[in-house]
Design a protein around this motif. Structure first.
Motif, mmCIF file in Angstrom:
data_model
loop_
_atom_site.group_PDB
_atom_site.id
_atom_site.type_symbol
_atom_site.label_atom_id
_atom_site.label_comp_id
_atom_site.label_asym_id
_atom_site.label_seq_id
_atom_site.Cartn_x
_atom_site.Cartn_y
_atom_site.Cartn_z
ATOM 1 N N THR A 38 5.980 -10.996 -8.452
ATOM 2 C CA THR A 38 5.424 -10.055 -7.725
ATOM 3 C C THR A 38 6.507 -8.844 -7.501
ATOM 4 O O THR A 38 7.756 -9.022 -7.368
ATOM 5 N N LEU A 39 5.890 -7.863 -7.774
ATOM 6 C CA LEU A 39 6.256 -6.106 -7.705
ATOM 7 C C LEU A 39 5.869 -5.704 -6.391
ATOM 8 O O LEU A 39 4.894 -5.390 -6.221
ATOM 9 N N SER A 40 6.824 -5.044 -5.461
ATOM 10 C CA SER A 40 6.421 -4.509 -4.220
ATOM 11 C C SER A 40 7.018 -3.079 -4.140
ATOM 12 O O SER A 40 8.496 -3.042 -4.464
ATOM 13 N N GLN A 41 6.661 -2.090 -3.413
ATOM 14 C CA GLN A 41 7.312 -1.018 -3.120
ATOM 15 C C GLN A 41 6.577 -0.536 -1.765
ATOM 16 O O GLN A 41 5.317 -0.498 -1.597
ATOM 17 N N ASN A 42 7.571 -0.160 -0.825
ATOM 18 C CA ASN A 42 7.032 0.244 0.548
ATOM 19 C C ASN A 42 5.870 -0.611 0.925
ATOM 20 O O ASN A 42 5.072 -0.247 1.468
ATOM 21 N N PHE A 43 6.108 -2.025 1.052
ATOM 22 C CA PHE A 43 5.488 -3.060 1.633
ATOM 23 C C PHE A 43 3.892 -2.857 0.954
ATOM 24 O O PHE A 43 2.946 -3.814 1.167
ATOM 25 N N LYS A 44 3.927 -2.430 -0.136
ATOM 26 C CA LYS A 44 2.796 -2.631 -1.161
ATOM 27 C C LYS A 44 2.896 -3.391 -2.474
ATOM 28 O O LYS A 44 3.738 -2.826 -3.230
ATOM 29 N N THR A 45 1.948 -4.313 -2.583
ATOM 30 C CA THR A 45 1.856 -5.155 -3.851
ATOM 31 C C THR A 45 1.492 -4.081 -4.745
ATOM 32 O O THR A 45 0.309 -3.791 -4.929
ATOM 33 N N LEU A 46 2.233 -4.111 -6.186
ATOM 34 C CA LEU A 46 1.919 -3.274 -7.051
ATOM 35 C C LEU A 46 1.450 -4.040 -8.477
ATOM 36 O O LEU A 46 1.010 -3.558 -9.046
ATOM 37 N N SER A 47 2.088 -5.407 -8.422
ATOM 38 C CA SER A 47 1.932 -6.248 -9.540
ATOM 39 C C SER A 47 2.113 -7.761 -9.162
ATOM 40 O O SER A 47 3.047 -8.144 -8.529
#
Length: 160
Positions: A38-47
């Motif tokens: 799992t890849l996340s940035q700013n609490f948003k899952t990107l992948s």
């Protein structure tokens, strides 16, 4: 004639800008046989396992192997922290590390390595007792951090 020259100059400018646009790719390798990268940035899952390419600087992102043991944003699990960006001055480029700082803790072996610049540079942690030069156990374990000053660098994150 003058307007044609201006139009041509604008096309050349746009083409040159696009040809040199900043981008960074994060790739996952899951050798565990379970869990979801799992890849996340700013609490948003990107992948959730697929390659992710950011157009522009990609700052303050986190990656983990999402298992039943992981909580919100990978808490309770091994975490990879990353910032991928083209350097604007010395020391202002990309950086990545493995973090075992609470609320994160060792759950699976993790590693990362750069590609498309700084190839092969990275770190790995295969146990809760990996060295402080391999993973952050406390906030002052700066030896665990790996910086890269290459433009458009990518990062491979490997679990198990």
């Amino acid at each position: 004639m003058f307007s044609q020259i201006i139009s041509l100059a604008a096309v050349v400018f746009v083409y040159t800008t696009l040809a040199h646009a900043e981008s960074h790719t994060v790739k996952f390798v899951n050798k565990c046989g379970y869990g979801t990268p799992t890849l996340s940035q700013n609490f948003k899952t990107l992948s959730t396992g697929g390659d992710y390419t950011a157009s522009g600087a990609f700052e303050a992102a986190i990656a983990w192997l999402n298992t039943d043991a992981c909580g919100f944003q990978g808490s309770g699990c091994t975490l990879v922290e990353l910032t991928l960006k083209n350097p604007t001055s010395a020391g202002a480029g990309s950086s990545a590390d493995i973090s075992l700082i609470s609320p994160h803790t060792f759950s699976v072996a993790a590693a990362f390595s750069y590609f498309n610049g700084c190839d092969g540079q990275g770190k790995s942690c295969s146990s809760a007792n990996c060295a402080s030069t391999s993973a952050f156990h406390v906030t002052t374990d700066y030896g665990a951090q790996v910086q890269c000053e290459a433009d458009n660098v990518g990062l491979t994150v490997t679990f198990c």
